[in-house]
Motif scaffolding. Structure first.
Motif, short mmCIF file in Angstrom:
data_model
loop_
_atom_site.label_atom_id
_atom_site.label_comp_id
_atom_site.label_asym_id
_atom_site.label_seq_id
_atom_site.Cartn_x
_atom_site.Cartn_y
_atom_site.Cartn_z
N LEU A 50 21.12 -75.13 -80.61
CA LEU A 50 20.71 -76.09 -79.59
C LEU A 50 21.62 -76.00 -78.38
N HIS A 51 22.91 -75.84 -78.62
CA HIS A 51 23.87 -75.71 -77.52
C HIS A 51 23.57 -74.47 -76.70
N ASP A 52 23.25 -73.34 -77.35
CA ASP A 52 22.92 -72.11 -76.63
C ASP A 52 21.64 -72.28 -75.82
N LYS A 53 20.63 -72.94 -76.40
CA LYS A 53 19.37 -73.17 -75.68
C LYS A 53 19.61 -74.08 -74.48
N LEU A 54 20.47 -75.08 -74.64
CA LEU A 54 20.76 -75.99 -73.55
C LEU A 54 21.47 -75.26 -72.41
N ASP A 55 22.38 -74.37 -72.75
CA ASP A 55 23.06 -73.58 -71.72
C ASP A 55 22.06 -72.74 -70.94
N MET A 56 21.13 -72.09 -71.64
CA MET A 56 20.13 -71.27 -70.96
C MET A 56 19.20 -72.13 -70.12
N LEU A 57 18.86 -73.31 -70.60
CA LEU A 57 18.00 -74.22 -69.84
C LEU A 57 18.69 -74.66 -68.55
N LEU A 58 19.97 -74.94 -68.62
CA LEU A 58 20.71 -75.34 -67.42
C LEU A 58 20.79 -74.19 -66.41
N ILE A 59 20.94 -72.97 -66.89
CA ILE A 59 20.97 -71.82 -65.99
C ILE A 59 19.61 -71.65 -65.32
N LEU A 60 18.53 -71.80 -66.07
CA LEU A 60 17.19 -71.68 -65.50
C LEU A 60 16.91 -72.80 -64.49
N LEU A 61 17.34 -74.00 -64.80
CA LEU A 61 17.16 -75.11 -63.86
C LEU A 61 17.95 -74.88 -62.57
N GLU A 62 19.13 -74.34 -62.69
CA GLU A 62 19.93 -74.04 -61.51
C GLU A 62 19.26 -72.97 -60.65
N ALA A 63 18.69 -71.95 -61.30
CA ALA A 63 17.99 -70.91 -60.55
C ALA A 63 16.75 -71.47 -59.87
N LEU A 64 16.03 -72.35 -60.56
CA LEU A 64 14.85 -72.99 -59.97
C LEU A 64 15.23 -73.86 -58.78
N LEU A 65 16.31 -74.59 -58.89
CA LEU A 65 16.78 -75.42 -57.79
C LEU A 65 17.17 -74.55 -56.59
N ALA A 66 17.82 -73.42 -56.84
CA ALA A 66 18.20 -72.51 -55.75
C ALA A 66 16.94 -71.96 -55.07
N LEU A 67 15.91 -71.66 -55.84
CA LEU A 67 14.66 -71.17 -55.26
C LEU A 67 13.99 -72.24 -54.41
N VAL A 68 13.99 -73.48 -54.87
CA VAL A 68 13.39 -74.58 -54.11
C VAL A 68 14.15 -74.78 -52.80
N VAL A 69 15.47 -74.73 -52.85
CA VAL A 69 16.28 -74.88 -51.64
C VAL A 69 15.97 -73.74 -50.66
N LEU A 70 15.84 -72.52 -51.16
CA LEU A 70 15.51 -71.39 -50.30
C LEU A 70 14.15 -71.58 -49.64
N VAL A 71 13.15 -72.02 -50.40
CA VAL A 71 11.82 -72.24 -49.84
C VAL A 71 11.86 -73.36 -48.80
N LEU A 72 12.60 -74.42 -49.05
CA LEU A 72 12.72 -75.50 -48.07
C LEU A 72 13.40 -75.04 -46.78
N ILE A 73 14.41 -74.20 -46.89
CA ILE A 73 15.08 -73.69 -45.70
C ILE A 73 14.12 -72.83 -44.89
N VAL A 74 13.38 -71.96 -45.57
CA VAL A 74 12.42 -71.11 -44.86
C VAL A 74 11.34 -71.97 -44.22
N TRP A 75 10.82 -72.95 -44.94
CA TRP A 75 9.78 -73.85 -44.41
C TRP A 75 10.30 -74.59 -43.16
N TRP A 76 11.51 -75.09 -43.26
CA TRP A 76 12.10 -75.86 -42.16
C TRP A 76 12.27 -74.98 -40.92
N THR A 77 12.74 -73.76 -41.11
CA THR A 77 12.96 -72.90 -39.96
C THR A 77 11.65 -72.34 -39.39
N MET A 78 10.62 -72.23 -40.19
CA MET A 78 9.36 -71.70 -39.68
C MET A 78 8.63 -72.71 -38.81
N PHE A 79 8.63 -73.97 -39.18
CA PHE A 79 7.77 -74.95 -38.53
C PHE A 79 8.51 -75.99 -37.71
#
Length: 89
Positions: free
Chosen positions: A41-70
């Motif tokens: 469970l601890h290993d799965k939780l670590d992987m879940l946190l890494i995936l959530l961090e990557a998803l958050l970084a992707l959302v931030v990147l999309v928001l930055i691109v959206w903000w600069t485009m429009f």
């Protein structure tokens, strides 16, 4: 005992101070990490946190691109000027 060739005599340990029988006492069991449910469970939780961090970084990147485009021009992009149209006089 070390001979003239530099090799230990029969019955000596690696360092030359072994017992007369040449055997070393071994531990009763080798300590291992048990694959328990908590460890998995601890290993799965670590992987879940890494995936959530990557998803958050992707959302931030999309928001930055959206903000600069429009957010550049208040009325949007100017109309495209074609080279084939004659200039207005």
């Amino acid at each position: 005992m070390i001979t003239a060739a530099g090799v230990g005599a029969v019955g000596e340990g690696v360092c030359g101070t072994g017992s007369s029988s040449g055997t070393e006492p071994q531990p009763a069991s080798v300590p291992t990490i048990a694959a328990t449910f908590a460890n998995l469970l601890h290993d799965k939780l670590d992987m879940l946190l890494i995936l959530l961090e990557a998803l958050l970084a992707l959302v931030v990147l999309v928001l930055i691109v959206w903000w600069t485009m429009f957010s550049g021009r208040p009325r949007g992009e100017p109309p495209a000027q074609d080279d084939e149209q004659p200039p207005k006089t």
